[in-house]
Scaffold this motif. Structure first.
Motif, short mmCIF file in Angstrom:
data_model
loop_
_atom_site.label_atom_id
_atom_site.label_comp_id
_atom_site.label_asym_id
_atom_site.label_seq_id
_atom_site.Cartn_x
_atom_site.Cartn_y
_atom_site.Cartn_z
N LEU A 1 60.17 23.88 21.91
CA LEU A 1 59.24 24.72 21.18
C LEU A 1 58.09 23.90 20.64
N PRO A 2 56.83 24.46 20.76
CA PRO A 2 56.51 25.58 21.65
C PRO A 2 56.27 25.12 23.07
N ILE A 3 55.84 23.86 23.27
CA ILE A 3 55.59 23.36 24.63
C ILE A 3 56.45 22.14 24.92
N HIS A 4 57.00 21.54 23.88
CA HIS A 4 57.67 20.25 24.04
C HIS A 4 58.95 20.35 24.85
N SER A 5 59.40 19.26 25.38
CA SER A 5 60.63 19.19 26.16
C SER A 5 61.76 18.65 25.29
N TRP A 6 62.97 18.81 25.81
CA TRP A 6 64.13 18.25 25.09
C TRP A 6 63.97 16.74 24.93
N ARG A 7 63.67 16.06 26.01
CA ARG A 7 63.52 14.61 25.91
C ARG A 7 62.24 14.26 25.15
N PHE A 8 61.18 15.02 25.37
CA PHE A 8 59.96 14.78 24.62
C PHE A 8 60.22 14.90 23.12
N LEU A 9 60.95 15.94 22.75
CA LEU A 9 61.25 16.16 21.33
C LEU A 9 62.04 14.99 20.76
N PHE A 10 63.03 14.52 21.53
CA PHE A 10 63.84 13.41 21.01
C PHE A 10 63.03 12.12 20.95
N TYR A 11 62.34 11.77 22.04
CA TYR A 11 61.60 10.52 22.07
C TYR A 11 60.49 10.49 21.02
N LEU A 12 59.81 11.61 20.85
CA LEU A 12 58.76 11.65 19.84
C LEU A 12 59.35 11.52 18.44
N SER A 13 60.45 12.26 18.18
CA SER A 13 61.11 12.16 16.87
C SER A 13 61.63 10.75 16.64
N SER A 14 62.20 10.15 17.70
CA SER A 14 62.74 8.80 17.58
C SER A 14 61.62 7.79 17.32
N PHE A 15 60.50 7.97 18.02
CA PHE A 15 59.38 7.04 17.83
C PHE A 15 58.82 7.14 16.42
N VAL A 16 58.60 8.36 15.96
CA VAL A 16 58.07 8.56 14.60
C VAL A 16 59.08 8.07 13.57
N GLY A 17 60.36 8.40 13.78
CA GLY A 17 61.39 7.94 12.84
C GLY A 17 61.52 6.43 12.82
N GLY A 18 61.53 5.82 14.01
CA GLY A 18 61.62 4.37 14.07
C GLY A 18 60.43 3.69 13.45
N LEU A 19 59.25 4.26 13.65
CA LEU A 19 58.04 3.68 13.06
C LEU A 19 58.09 3.76 11.54
N SER A 20 58.61 4.86 11.03
CA SER A 20 58.72 4.98 9.57
C SER A 20 59.76 4.02 9.00
N VAL A 21 60.82 3.74 9.78
CA VAL A 21 61.85 2.80 9.33
C VAL A 21 61.33 1.37 9.34
N LEU A 22 60.54 1.02 10.36
CA LEU A 22 60.13 -0.37 10.55
C LEU A 22 58.74 -0.70 10.01
N TYR A 23 58.00 0.33 9.61
CA TYR A 23 56.59 0.10 9.26
C TYR A 23 56.42 -0.96 8.18
N HIS A 24 57.30 -0.98 7.21
CA HIS A 24 57.16 -1.92 6.09
C HIS A 24 57.98 -3.20 6.30
N GLU A 25 58.54 -3.36 7.49
CA GLU A 25 59.34 -4.56 7.75
C GLU A 25 58.46 -5.65 8.37
N SER A 26 58.69 -6.87 7.95
CA SER A 26 57.85 -7.98 8.40
C SER A 26 57.98 -8.25 9.89
N TRP A 27 59.19 -8.02 10.46
CA TRP A 27 59.39 -8.38 11.87
C TRP A 27 58.69 -7.42 12.84
N LEU A 28 58.24 -6.26 12.35
CA LEU A 28 57.47 -5.38 13.23
C LEU A 28 56.14 -6.00 13.60
#
Length: 401
Positions: free
Chosen positions: A139-166
């Motif tokens: 929904l509305p145009i996204h795919s199952w894998r698109f939805l997961f990969y996008l959510s994972s990318f945004v979630g991972g970026l929020s987890v690592l954004y303030h970490e020095s090793w990023l």
């Protein structure tokens, strides 16, 4: 026996740097470290993701594909024939001409009718477009894998954004292996592992493309790398590898999905963006940042050990797969530059058109003899226009990379 094997497998000299033991990574004084048994939680989570995917495909993906105008081609069914069906299932889908002649004589058919039967029978086993679309729709145009990969990318970026090793991968080895586990990093890692396990479980049932073996190798390598990196407390470098891959994967799934619709220009633009991101992350950042730091900077003042070679070997295998897929993308880019539009997915099997049957039937008609000995047949069709229409139909009804 199993206990002895488990004790031998998890010897600290295999997986940890010299002079470091598992006892140093036990939880104490409020400090929590990763433990190999934590990854067992990914198995039931993978089953949950599979159930979510099945429900998603049935109740969202399929109706959405219809709404976006994705339609399955009408396929002529092969007439029931026990002899030909047995050969199809046991001997092969594409018999040679001598075998076809023998089968035709045995069944009382002409050679052309036998060829047509095998062609239609092969098409029956191929997945319809709506099945392919449901692998990539949301929904509305996204795919199952698109939805997961996008959510994972945004979630991972929020987890690592303030970490020095990023921003400085060399920091992955600061005070290693005595690095505590953060809950957010644990849940993100666990979700990623569960997702790749679900992909492995579904691989035999999904649409098989020409790089099926490479996909199997890739998913196995990712699962092994994630399990090993978590167990050996290599979460920092493992998280960078995951984030780097997710940065291009959601663009690929978006491009796949749009290709099933009539928005060809959007698909072309997405593919160009995906190609740039893929080349930069997989052929530039991965070798210069990830491989460099794991090969050179990870040792520090320590000597190499088994886990060092094991980790770098799997990462190098990943890089070889990156090069393989980069070659496929380059071929499509060259075709795009020459023809001005995206062609079919070079990994996919082309749908065999029924128009080829009509052409064969037309070509098989006996010419009519005139009084002066000249032959007169059906008026020839403008072949260039026919080819262009067939090519356009194939382009619209095949999947993008």
């Amino acid at each position: 026996m199993l206990s002895s094997f488990n004790e031998w497998l998890w010897q600290h000299r295999f997986w940890l740097p010299p002079n470091v033991t598992w006892a140093e990574l036990e939880d104490r004084d409020g400090r929590v470290y990763p433990h190999p048994q934590d990854m067992l939680a990914a198995l039931p989570l993978a089953l949950v993701l599979l159930a979510m995917r099945l429900a998603f495909e049935r109740f969202i993906g399929l109706p959405l594909s219809r709404w976006l105008g994705v339609r399955d081609q009408t396929r002529r069914q092969a007439k029931p024939n026990a002899t030909l069906e047995k050969h199809f299932l046991t001997e092969g889908h594409r018999p040679k001409e001598p075998q076809l002649s023998l089968l035709a004589a045995r069944c009382g058919l002409t050679l052309r009718q036998t060829q047509r039967w095998f062609r239609r029978r092969r098409k029956q086993d191929r997945p319809q477009l709506t099945k392919k679309f449901c692998e990539a729709s949301s929904l509305p145009i996204h795919s199952w894998r698109f939805l997961f990969y996008l959510s994972s990318f945004v979630g991972g970026l929020s987890v690592l954004y303030h970490e020095s090793w990023l921003w400085a991968p060399v920091m992955c080895w600061e005070n290693y292996p005595n690095q505590t586990l953060k809950p957010s990093l644990y849940w993100w890692y666990l979700l990623e592992l569960a997702f790749y396990l679900s992909l492995l479980i579904r691989l035999p049932f999904d649409v098989k493309r020409k790089d099926f073996k490479e996909q199997v190798i890739h998913h196995f390598v990712v699962v092994i790398l994630m399990t090993f990196s978590y167990s050996a407390n290599l979460l920092r470098i493992g998280s960078l590898v995951l984030l780097l891959h997710d940065s291009a994967d959601y663009l690929l799934e978006a491009c796949k999905m749009v290709n099933y619709t009539q928005y060809q220009h959007v698909c072309d633009a997405l593919f160009l963006i995906f190609s740039l991101v893929f080349f930069y992350t997989r052929l530039v950042l991965f070798p210069t940042q990830i491989l460099y730091t794991t090969y050179y900077e990870s040792l520090g003042n320590r000597g190499p050990f088994f886990g060092y070679y094991f980790c770098n070997g799997l990462l190098m295998l990943l890089q070889l797969l990156h090069v393989f897929w980069s070659c496929l993308i380059l071929r499509m880019l060259c075709s795009f530059i020459k023809k001005g539009q995206m062609e079919k997915d070079i990994r996919s099997d082309v749908e065999e058109s029924d128009s080829s049957e009509e052409e064969e039937e037309a070509g098989a008609q006996e010419p009519l003899q005139l009084k002066n000995g000249a032959a007169r047949g059906p008026r020839p069709a403008p072949t260039d226009g026919l080819r262009s229409r067939v090519a356009g139909r194939l382009t619209r009804h095949t999947t993008a990379t």
